[in-house]
Design a protein around this motif. Structure first.
Motif, short mmCIF file in Angstrom:
data_model
loop_
_atom_site.label_atom_id
_atom_site.label_comp_id
_atom_site.label_asym_id
_atom_site.label_seq_id
_atom_site.Cartn_x
_atom_site.Cartn_y
_atom_site.Cartn_z
N GLU A 95 0.79 -1.58 -0.14
CA GLU A 95 -0.23 -0.53 -0.04
C GLU A 95 0.50 1.01 -0.38
O GLU A 95 0.15 2.05 -0.74
N ASP A 96 1.91 1.60 0.42
CA ASP A 96 3.14 2.71 1.07
C ASP A 96 3.85 2.63 -0.38
O ASP A 96 4.70 3.42 -0.16
N HIS A 97 3.77 1.89 -1.73
CA HIS A 97 4.47 1.12 -2.92
C HIS A 97 6.54 1.58 -2.16
O HIS A 97 6.56 1.46 -3.20
N THR A 98 6.43 0.75 -1.28
CA THR A 98 7.99 0.48 -1.35
C THR A 98 8.55 -0.22 -2.08
O THR A 98 9.72 -0.50 -2.65
N VAL A 99 7.59 -1.41 -2.18
CA VAL A 99 8.00 -2.82 -3.26
C VAL A 99 8.22 -2.06 -4.52
O VAL A 99 9.21 -2.46 -5.64
N LEU A 100 7.26 -1.89 -4.65
CA LEU A 100 7.14 -0.89 -6.33
C LEU A 100 7.95 -0.31 -6.51
O LEU A 100 8.76 -0.20 -7.75
N ASN A 101 8.35 1.01 -5.59
CA ASN A 101 9.63 1.62 -6.01
C ASN A 101 10.88 1.01 -6.24
O ASN A 101 11.55 1.53 -6.98
N ILE A 102 10.67 0.36 -5.41
CA ILE A 102 12.92 -0.30 -5.68
C ILE A 102 12.88 -0.70 -6.30
O ILE A 102 13.75 -0.97 -7.34
N PHE A 103 11.17 -1.98 -7.47
CA PHE A 103 11.83 -2.28 -8.89
C PHE A 103 11.02 -1.71 -9.24
O PHE A 103 11.62 -1.68 -10.75
N GLY A 104 11.24 -0.17 -9.45
CA GLY A 104 10.53 0.45 -10.34
C GLY A 104 9.50 0.42 -11.19
O GLY A 104 10.13 0.88 -12.59
N VAL A 105 8.74 0.04 -10.97
CA VAL A 105 7.09 -0.05 -11.82
C VAL A 105 6.15 0.03 -11.18
O VAL A 105 4.66 0.48 -11.73
N TRP A 106 6.40 1.61 -10.46
CA TRP A 106 5.89 2.54 -10.34
C TRP A 106 5.57 4.06 -11.41
O TRP A 106 7.22 4.65 -10.98
N GLY A 107 4.80 4.76 -12.18
CA GLY A 107 5.10 5.39 -12.87
C GLY A 107 3.99 5.69 -13.44
O GLY A 107 2.94 5.30 -13.86
N PRO A 108 3.78 6.73 -14.91
CA PRO A 108 2.93 7.37 -14.98
C PRO A 108 2.37 6.54 -16.64
O PRO A 108 3.41 5.20 -16.41
N LYS A 109 1.33 5.80 -16.89
CA LYS A 109 0.43 5.33 -17.18
C LYS A 109 -0.33 6.19 -18.25
O LYS A 109 -0.51 7.15 -18.01
N GLN A 110 -0.69 5.40 -19.59
CA GLN A 110 -2.35 5.99 -19.98
C GLN A 110 -3.23 4.92 -20.81
O GLN A 110 -2.91 3.53 -20.84
N PHE A 111 -4.37 5.45 -19.90
CA PHE A 111 -5.78 4.47 -20.62
C PHE A 111 -6.38 5.37 -21.62
O PHE A 111 -7.00 6.57 -20.40
N MET A 112 -7.24 4.60 -22.24
CA MET A 112 -8.60 5.85 -22.59
C MET A 112 -7.76 7.17 -23.06
O MET A 112 -9.35 7.94 -22.40
#
Length: 149
Positions: A95-112
């Protein structure tokens, strides 16, 4: 996004699983580990991906792999997802994005046409020394185990 690449040592991390237990990278020391990131539990693509890994779990285990699923969902949502589809592997509630940020998978996306920040569906294969040995950026949700194997 600064994503981990092949050859990178994975920094130590800890996060709660669906039952509220702390899971750390060090728990998998000396083992091959697959860490797959998915945007949201119980959505069609994420369900297809996780079910494909579940259906091929015995083959992945036979080749020495452990699995960890990760999203920013709450532990309760992860638990419901795991129970509904009977996943044999832990789901981390980052929930706090710790692991997401370590791996670098949280970032800008685009959908529709809408731009927003979110989780990029990616999978990392980590060797026994804690080093990334493979990165799958274009995940085939219905055939993901084959991409890993």
């Amino acid at each position: 996004m600064n994503t981990l690449k092949v050859g990178d040592k994975v920094p130590e991390f800890s996060a709660k699983d669906e039952n509220g237990n702390m899971i750390s990278l060090s728990d998998y020391k000396g083992k091959k580990l697959i860490v797959f990131f998915y945007p949201k539990a119980s959505t069609p693509g994420c369900t297809a991906e996780a079910c494909n890994l579940r259906d091929n779990y015995s083959e992945l285990k036979a080749q020495g792999y452990e699995l960890l699923g990760v999203s920013a969902d709450t532990p309760k949502r992860q638990l419901n997802f795991k129970n509904k589809y009977e996943f044999p592997f832990p789901l981390l509630a980052d929930e706090d994005h710790t692991v997401l940020n370590i791996f670098g998978v949280w970032g800008p996306k685009q959908f529709m046409g809408k731009k927003y920040d979110g989780i990029h569906r990616m999978t990392f294969v980590i060797n026994e020394e804690g080093v990334v040995s493979k990165v799958i950026e274009k995940v085939k949700t219905k055939d993901h185990a084959a991409q890993i194997l």
